[in-house]
Each structure stands twice: as structure tokens, then as C-alpha cells.
Scaffold this motif. Structure first.
Motif, PDB file in Angstrom:
ATOM      1  N   ASP A  67       0.803  -1.217   0.000  1.00 31.74           N
ATOM      2  CA  ASP A  67       0.000   0.000   0.000  1.00 31.74           C
ATOM      3  C   ASP A  67       0.840   1.273   0.000  1.00 31.74           C
ATOM      4  OD1 ASP A  67      -2.465  -1.395   0.102  1.00 31.74           O
ATOM      5  OD2 ASP A  67      -2.199  -1.713   2.269  1.00 31.74           O
ATOM      6  N   SER A  68       2.146   1.141  -0.129  1.00 30.47           N
ATOM      7  CA  SER A  68       3.031   2.311  -0.075  1.00 30.47           C
ATOM      8  C   SER A  68       3.736   2.537  -1.408  1.00 30.47           C
ATOM      9  CB  SER A  68       4.089   2.120   1.017  1.00 30.47           C
ATOM     10  OG  SER A  68       3.492   2.001   2.290  1.00 30.47           O
ATOM     11  N   ASP A  69       4.241   3.746  -1.577  1.00 33.17           N
ATOM     12  CA  ASP A  69       5.100   4.056  -2.711  1.00 33.17           C
ATOM     13  C   ASP A  69       6.153   5.054  -2.230  1.00 33.17           C
ATOM     14  OD1 ASP A  69       3.840   6.504  -2.538  1.00 33.17           O
ATOM     15  OD2 ASP A  69       2.685   6.262  -4.386  1.00 33.17           O
ATOM     16  N   LEU A  70       6.996   5.484  -3.144  1.00 34.25           N
ATOM     17  CA  LEU A  70       8.091   6.364  -2.771  1.00 34.25           C
ATOM     18  C   LEU A  70       7.591   7.639  -2.085  1.00 34.25           C
ATOM     19  CD1 LEU A  70      11.152   6.813  -2.907  1.00 34.25           C
ATOM     20  CD2 LEU A  70      10.813   7.877  -5.141  1.00 34.25           C
ATOM     21  N   SER A  71       6.576   8.266  -2.656  1.00 36.54           N
ATOM     22  CA  SER A  71       6.077   9.524  -2.107  1.00 36.54           C
ATOM     23  C   SER A  71       5.435   9.357  -0.730  1.00 36.54           C
ATOM     24  CB  SER A  71       5.063  10.157  -3.070  1.00 36.54           C
ATOM     25  OG  SER A  71       5.700  10.620  -4.232  1.00 36.54           O
ATOM     26  N   SER A  72       4.650   8.301  -0.550  1.00 37.14           N
ATOM     27  CA  SER A  72       3.973   8.119   0.734  1.00 37.14           C
ATOM     28  C   SER A  72       4.940   7.746   1.847  1.00 37.14           C
ATOM     29  CB  SER A  72       2.876   7.060   0.616  1.00 37.14           C
ATOM     30  OG  SER A  72       3.428   5.775   0.365  1.00 37.14           O
ATOM     31  N   VAL A  73       5.940   6.929   1.500  1.00 39.43           N
ATOM     32  CA  VAL A  73       6.917   6.525   2.521  1.00 39.43           C
ATOM     33  C   VAL A  73       7.803   7.700   2.919  1.00 39.43           C
ATOM     34  CG1 VAL A  73       8.909   5.063   2.979  1.00 39.43           C
ATOM     35  CG2 VAL A  73       6.906   4.117   1.822  1.00 39.43           C
ATOM     36  N   VAL A  74       8.320   8.416   1.932  1.00 42.81           N
ATOM     37  CA  VAL A  74       9.172   9.568   2.209  1.00 42.81           C
ATOM     38  C   VAL A  74       8.373  10.667   2.902  1.00 42.81           C
ATOM     39  CG1 VAL A  74      10.567  11.378   1.159  1.00 42.81           C
ATOM     40  CG2 VAL A  74      10.700   9.047   0.305  1.00 42.81           C
ATOM     41  N   GLY A  75       7.078  10.723   2.621  1.00 44.32           N
ATOM     42  CA  GLY A  75       6.223  11.763   3.182  1.00 44.32           C
ATOM     43  C   GLY A  75       6.276  11.865   4.692  1.00 44.32           C
ATOM     44  N   GLY A  76       6.438  10.721   5.370  1.00 49.57           N
ATOM     45  CA  GLY A  76       6.501  10.752   6.819  1.00 49.57           C
ATOM     46  C   GLY A  76       7.676  11.554   7.339  1.00 49.57           C
ATOM     47  N   PHE A  77       8.787  11.534   6.592  1.00 51.22           N
ATOM     48  CA  PHE A  77       9.976  12.264   7.012  1.00 51.22           C
ATOM     49  C   PHE A  77       9.944  13.714   6.555  1.00 51.22           C
ATOM     50  CE2 PHE A  77      10.984   7.817   6.973  1.00 51.22           C
ATOM     51  CZ  PHE A  77      11.662   7.646   8.165  1.00 51.22           C
ATOM     52  N   LEU A  78       9.193  13.982   5.507  1.00 47.60           N
ATOM     53  CA  LEU A  78       9.050  15.359   5.022  1.00 47.60           C
ATOM     54  C   LEU A  78       8.008  16.124   5.818  1.00 47.60           C
ATOM     55  CD1 LEU A  78       9.022  14.848   1.148  1.00 47.60           C
ATOM     56  CD2 LEU A  78      10.864  15.801   2.540  1.00 47.60           C
ATOM     57  N   GLY A  79       7.224  15.410   6.614  1.00 49.93           N
ATOM     58  CA  GLY A  79       6.145  16.055   7.352  1.00 49.93           C
ATOM     59  C   GLY A  79       4.872  16.125   6.548  1.00 49.93           C
ATOM     60  N   ILE A  80       4.791  15.342   5.456  1.00 46.27           N
ATOM     61  CA  ILE A  80       3.573  15.321   4.655  1.00 46.27           C
ATOM     62  C   ILE A  80       2.416  14.786   5.506  1.00 46.27           C
ATOM     63  CG2 ILE A  80       2.435  14.327   2.621  1.00 46.27           C
ATOM     64  CD1 ILE A  80       4.596  16.353   1.937  1.00 46.27           C
TER      65      ILE A  80
END
Length: 293
Positions: A137-150
Motif C-alpha cells: 500500500d506504499s510508494d516512494l512519495s507516501s513513505v518519504v512523506g513521513g519524514f518530510l512532514g507530509i
């Protein structure tokens, strides 16, 4: 073993792109146009039918409320803040009041969303496939988003403690930091200078206002703690732009603070398969309301 490698590769990209908002080359800024109680007694009439009135217990006059020596300094500050302030007066007021408000109570609501999802060129699809091997259920944007504060972060302070980066900060702004300064109906609005590769040293107007950005050093430390020498963050180039702030003043105190900014990042990370370049962009909005101190 293949699954372990997939996890390492996913973690590599996940932590690498968390660097959006950081810098290895130092920080620079560019200027933008973004408050007597005297009792009059009637004379006592003398009477031969009654003893004279004893006035020895009459209290001394109360000091006048208008006497400067007895005035409450906080009322004077309140009165000054309720009047429209100049830029210099407002900066002094903001720095003094946020120092108090940061220790009080408030509600916070922060949202960060992509304007351009994380893209690593021809490697994007391959990396998404690797990540989905770990979590379908994840992709590059959603996983990285947690660290970007998305995403959205909200609650009430101090009951619900946000990360230090997202707390209301005691500002240390200077008059020259404020651009496009205006006031209407008790709401002061201003812009702050763009920040290229800012660090948390107080050297940029952005950091003198907020901690809400990530530095290269923070991301590099996270990568080393997680993946050791398997992953290396080679470089980052991040621009924070369109920084806008509004502050509502009521009864001589700060009632609300709202801010927003855009950021775009380009970075290079070295992982098991070599160097990978990537970029992405997002917009952040935040607000502190029901401030009491």
C-alpha cells in the motif's frame, strides 16, 4: 535474502529523500517583498443636640488610578499593543509575547502536502516496485512523506505534545526581517525572506520565526543510525519560498499565528546500486489558535 535487500533499498530511498529541507553547503537567504478614588464628604454640621462627629478614623485618600507611580505596566503594554504598531514596535511586541505564549496553551494545526511528488527520474517506477515488495500500500512519495512532514498534525498544547519542530516558537525576529508589512483589523501580516539550504542556527529569518524545517545534519544522522554505511546522503539543495505570516492581536496579546511556505528540493543519495538523484516539492500551512498565556 531478496526480501532483506528489498527492505534495505526501500529504507535507503525512504531516508534519503527525507532530506527535503536540508543543506550540505551552508545557508543563504534572499530578500523578498512578502492599556482618585477620593471621597468627597459633605461638611459635618455641628449640632447642640448631638456630639461632634469623630473624624479620626477616616482613611487617608486612596492613590489616584491615574497616578503614574501606581499604574500597572501590563496595562500600558496592552494599551500600546491595541493601538496599531509600527514595524519596529510590532517586532519587539512579537518577540516578547511569543516567549510567553510558547509556555502557555494553544491549539495547533499543521498540514503539508505535495505539489510535486517525489521523482527520481527513470528509477522512480523501479523504486516504487521495491517499496511495494515491503508494503503493497506504499510508494516512494507516501513513505518519504513521513519524514518530510507530509500530512496533518494537530492537537492541543501542552496536553498533546507536538514534535519540537512544530511547536509555537519564541521568535527572535529583527525589523529588517519583515517584508510587505501591513495591519488590518488587528491582524498583522508580513513576509519573510526566501531561505536556501537553511540550518537551525538562527542565521535566517525563517529560523528566527520557526523550527518547522529539516536540516541536512538531522537527515544524515537518521540515515547513519538506520543503515550505517549502506546509504550516504551526498548532497541536498533546498529552497523555501513564499513565506507568509499573519498574527492576530487582541486585548494586548497574541490570539492567533498563521504561516505558510513552499519548498522544493533536489538531492543525491548513494545507495547499494549507485548514486540516485531525486526532487520533489510541497506546500506547508500551519496555525496556532486559542492561545492563552
Amino acid at each position: 535474502m531478496k526480501k532483506l535487500l528489498a527492505i534495505l533499498l526501500a529504507a535507503a530511498m525512504l531516508f534519503a529523500f527525507a532530506a527535503c529541507g536540508d543543506d550540505t553547503t551552508g545557508e543563504t537567504t534572499t530578500t523578498t517583498t512578502a492599556a482618585e478614588d477620593v471621597t468627597d464628604e459633605a461638611p459635618v454640621e455641628e449640632s447642640t443636640d448631638a456630639p461632634a462627629v469623630d473624624t479620626s478614623d477616616v482613611s487617608a485618600e486612596e492613590p489616584s488610578a491615574e497616578d503614574p507611580s501606581t499604574a500597572d505596566p501590563s496595562e500600558e503594554t496592552s494599551a500600546a499593543a491595541d493601538a496599531e504598531m509600527t514595524k519596529a514596535e510590532f517586532v519587539a511586541f512579537l518577540n516578547a509575547e511569543t516567549a510567553k505564549a510558547a509556555k502557555g496553551s494553544y491549539k495547533y494545526n499543521r498540514n503539508c502536502s505535495y505539489t510535486d511528488p517525489i521523482d527520481v527520474g527513470n528509477s522512480t517506477d523501479a523504486l516504487n516496485s521495491v517499496i511495494k515488495m515491503v508494503d503493497k500500500d506504499s510508494d516512494l512519495s507516501s513513505v518519504v512523506g513521513g519524514f518530510l512532514g507530509i500530512g496533518t498534525k494537530k492537537g492541543s498544547f501542552p496536553k498533546e505534545q507536538p514534535d519540537d519542530d512544530y511547536k509555537l516558537k519564541a521568535t527572535t525576529l529583527k525589523e529588517a526581517d519583515l517584508g510587505s508589512f501591513s495591519c488590518a483589523d488587528g491582524v498583522y501580516s508580513f513576509t519573510l525572506a526566501n531561505a536556501a539550504n537553511p540550518k537551525k542556527t538562527g542565521a535566517t529569518p525563517l529560523h528566527r520565526f520557526t523550527n518547522d524545517f529539516i536540516t541536512h545534519e538531522e537527515v544524515d544522522s537518521s540515515i547513519k543510525d538506520t543503515a550505517g554505511n549502506l546509504i550516504k546522503l551526498n548532497s541536498t539543495d533546498v529552497d523555501y519560498t513564499n513565506v507568509k505570516v499573519s498574527v492576530k492581536v487582541a486585548d494586548g496579546k497574541i490570539a492567533e499565528i498563521k504561516y505558510q511556505y513552499d519548498f522544493a528540493a533536489t538531492l543525491q543519495v548513494k545507495i547499494l546500486v549507485g548514486n540516485v538523484d531525486g526532487d520533489g516539492a510541497a506546500k506547508t500551512t500551519g496555525e496556532f489558535t486559542e492561545i492563552k498565556y
